[in-house]
Design an enzyme around this catalytic site. Structure first.
Site, PDB file in Angstrom:
ATOM      1  N   ILE A   7      29.163  16.404  38.894  1.00 26.83           N
ATOM      2  CA  ILE A   7      28.718  15.027  38.655  1.00 26.83           C
ATOM      3  C   ILE A   7      28.865  14.145  39.896  1.00 26.83           C
ATOM      4  O   ILE A   7      28.329  13.047  39.949  1.00 26.83           O
ATOM      5  CB  ILE A   7      29.474  14.399  37.468  1.00 26.83           C
ATOM      6  CG1 ILE A   7      30.992  14.427  37.693  1.00 26.83           C
ATOM      7  CG2 ILE A   7      29.111  15.097  36.172  1.00 26.83           C
ATOM      8  CD1 ILE A   7      31.792  13.708  36.611  1.00 26.83           C
ATOM      9  N   GLN A   9      29.773  14.495  44.445  1.00 25.50           N
ATOM     10  CA  GLN A   9      30.291  15.204  45.612  1.00 25.50           C
ATOM     11  C   GLN A   9      30.487  14.210  46.745  1.00 25.50           C
ATOM     12  O   GLN A   9      29.591  13.457  47.088  1.00 25.50           O
ATOM     13  CB  GLN A   9      29.342  16.319  46.067  1.00 25.50           C
ATOM     14  CG  GLN A   9      29.854  17.042  47.304  1.00 25.50           C
ATOM     15  CD  GLN A   9      29.175  18.378  47.551  1.00 25.50           C
ATOM     16  OE1 GLN A   9      28.768  19.045  46.610  1.00 25.50           O
ATOM     17  NE2 GLN A   9      29.073  18.769  48.802  1.00 25.50           N
ATOM     18  N   GLY A  10      31.709  14.199  47.275  1.00 25.53           N
ATOM     19  CA  GLY A  10      32.023  13.311  48.388  1.00 25.53           C
ATOM     20  C   GLY A  10      32.340  14.105  49.628  1.00 25.53           C
ATOM     21  O   GLY A  10      32.051  15.310  49.703  1.00 25.53           O
ATOM     22  N   ALA A  11      32.936  13.442  50.610  1.00 24.84           N
ATOM     23  CA  ALA A  11      33.260  14.098  51.877  1.00 24.84           C
ATOM     24  C   ALA A  11      34.436  15.051  51.737  1.00 24.84           C
ATOM     25  O   ALA A  11      34.590  15.978  52.540  1.00 24.84           O
ATOM     26  CB  ALA A  11      33.577  13.040  52.933  1.00 24.84           C
ATOM     27  N   GLU A  12      35.260  14.831  50.706  1.00 20.48           N
ATOM     28  CA  GLU A  12      36.492  15.619  50.567  1.00 20.48           C
ATOM     29  C   GLU A  12      36.481  16.578  49.383  1.00 20.48           C
ATOM     30  O   GLU A  12      37.193  17.587  49.405  1.00 20.48           O
ATOM     31  CB  GLU A  12      37.696  14.675  50.413  1.00 20.48           C
ATOM     32  CG  GLU A  12      37.902  13.715  51.566  1.00 20.48           C
ATOM     33  CD  GLU A  12      38.409  14.405  52.827  1.00 20.48           C
ATOM     34  OE1 GLU A  12      39.083  15.441  52.707  1.00 20.48           O
ATOM     35  OE2 GLU A  12      38.116  13.898  53.923  1.00 20.48           O
ATOM     36  N   ALA A  13      35.698  16.253  48.354  1.00 21.02           N
ATOM     37  CA  ALA A  13      35.819  17.029  47.116  1.00 21.02           C
ATOM     38  C   ALA A  13      34.548  16.986  46.282  1.00 21.02           C
ATOM     39  O   ALA A  13      33.685  16.121  46.451  1.00 21.02           O
ATOM     40  CB  ALA A  13      36.988  16.496  46.288  1.00 21.02           C
ATOM     41  N   LYS A  31      38.555  18.182  39.667  1.00 20.09           N
ATOM     42  CA  LYS A  31      38.303  17.699  41.027  1.00 20.09           C
ATOM     43  C   LYS A  31      38.757  18.774  41.998  1.00 20.09           C
ATOM     44  O   LYS A  31      39.934  19.099  42.087  1.00 20.09           O
ATOM     45  CB  LYS A  31      39.052  16.390  41.284  1.00 20.09           C
ATOM     46  CG  LYS A  31      38.758  15.796  42.663  1.00 20.09           C
ATOM     47  CD  LYS A  31      39.418  14.440  42.821  1.00 20.09           C
ATOM     48  CE  LYS A  31      39.106  13.845  44.183  1.00 20.09           C
ATOM     49  NZ  LYS A  31      39.738  12.522  44.353  1.00 20.09           N
ATOM     50  N   ASP A 132      41.391   3.584  48.474  1.00 23.14           N
ATOM     51  CA  ASP A 132      39.927   3.493  48.369  1.00 23.14           C
ATOM     52  C   ASP A 132      39.561   2.614  47.172  1.00 23.14           C
ATOM     53  O   ASP A 132      38.800   3.024  46.290  1.00 23.14           O
ATOM     54  CB  ASP A 132      39.320   4.897  48.217  1.00 23.14           C
ATOM     55  CG  ASP A 132      37.799   4.898  48.335  1.00 23.14           C
ATOM     56  OD1 ASP A 132      37.237   3.946  48.922  1.00 23.14           O
ATOM     57  OD2 ASP A 132      37.171   5.856  47.827  1.00 23.14           O
TER      58      ASP A 132
END
Length: 220
Positions: A7, A9-13, A31, A132
């Site tokens: 659902i 996707q970021g830079a880390e996970a 996650k 964040d």
């Protein structure tokens, strides 16, 4: 895990929704932090494990302090994955954007600001810094309880500066994404000061952080 859907996707996970998990209604969120191929494998494993553990620790500390955060079900350090509660609700960002056309006339901004400020005050009072704070990482459950999510960049700190930066990030998120919410941010800070005994020191430090931010903007 064949019943999972990515659902986010970021830079880390990557964040997955698992439709079925231990018989829990609504399933859960998984996650999963992914490997950074530019780092040495041993260093990457060590740093990733540290971040997973820190995120889980922050969530647990907030939960123990009575702050509404996703319940942690399982921490799998070997697979760099945290299994946690699937929150049914809406982000504060979505609520504000959906009501921007009529200047938020259908929202009780004072009540929402009070919930946000008190939740952040409680979080900082136990020396958890989110790292964040945006309106995307604040949610409202169907029962209107405010939930703080995504502690992937969180850390523990007693420093007023760190907590002031946390507030500054949220302030910038409001000003850049949600027009005409200056009064709401003021209300958030008022509620924050009611909940956190050292809040005045943090808010004073926030003025310094704002000044540095303006200087950087002027320099370009």
């Amino acid at each position: 895990m064949t019943n999972r859907t990515c659902i986010k996707q970021g830079a880390e996970a990557r964040v997955f929704h698992l439709e079925k998990y231990l018989g829990i209604k609504g399933g859960c969120i998984a996650k999963e932090r992914f490997k950074k191929t530019y780092r040495h494998p041993d260093l990457d494993k060590q740093l990733t494990a540290k971040r997973v553990t820190q995120e889980a620790r922050s969530l647990h500390r907030c939960f123990k302090a009575g702050i509404d955060t996703p319940t942690v079900y399982l921490v799998d350090v070997q697979k760099s994955t945290i299994y946690m509660e699937h929150i049914v609700g809406t982000t504060v960002k979505r609520q504000l954007l959906d009501n921007q056309h009529n200047t938020y006339a259908d929202l009780d901004l004072d009540a929402l600001a009070d919930k946000i400020g008190r939740a952040l005050g409680k979080m900082h009072s136990i020396d958890v810094v989110h790292g964040d704070l945006t309106t995307s990482n604040l949610m409202l459950r169907d029962n209107d309880s405010l939930v703080i999510i995504d502690f992937g960049l969180s850390f523990g700190s007693t420093m007023h500066e760190d907590k002031a930066v946390d507030l500054y990030v949220l302030e910038r998120a409001f000003s850049s994404t949600h027009p005409a919410t200056e009064k709401m941010m003021e209300m958030i800070l008022k509620a924050y000061q009611k909940e956190y005994k050292q809040a005045k020191d943090v808010v004073r430090k926030l003025e310094d952080v704002r000044l540095r931010g303006r200087k950087r903007t002027m320099v370009g």
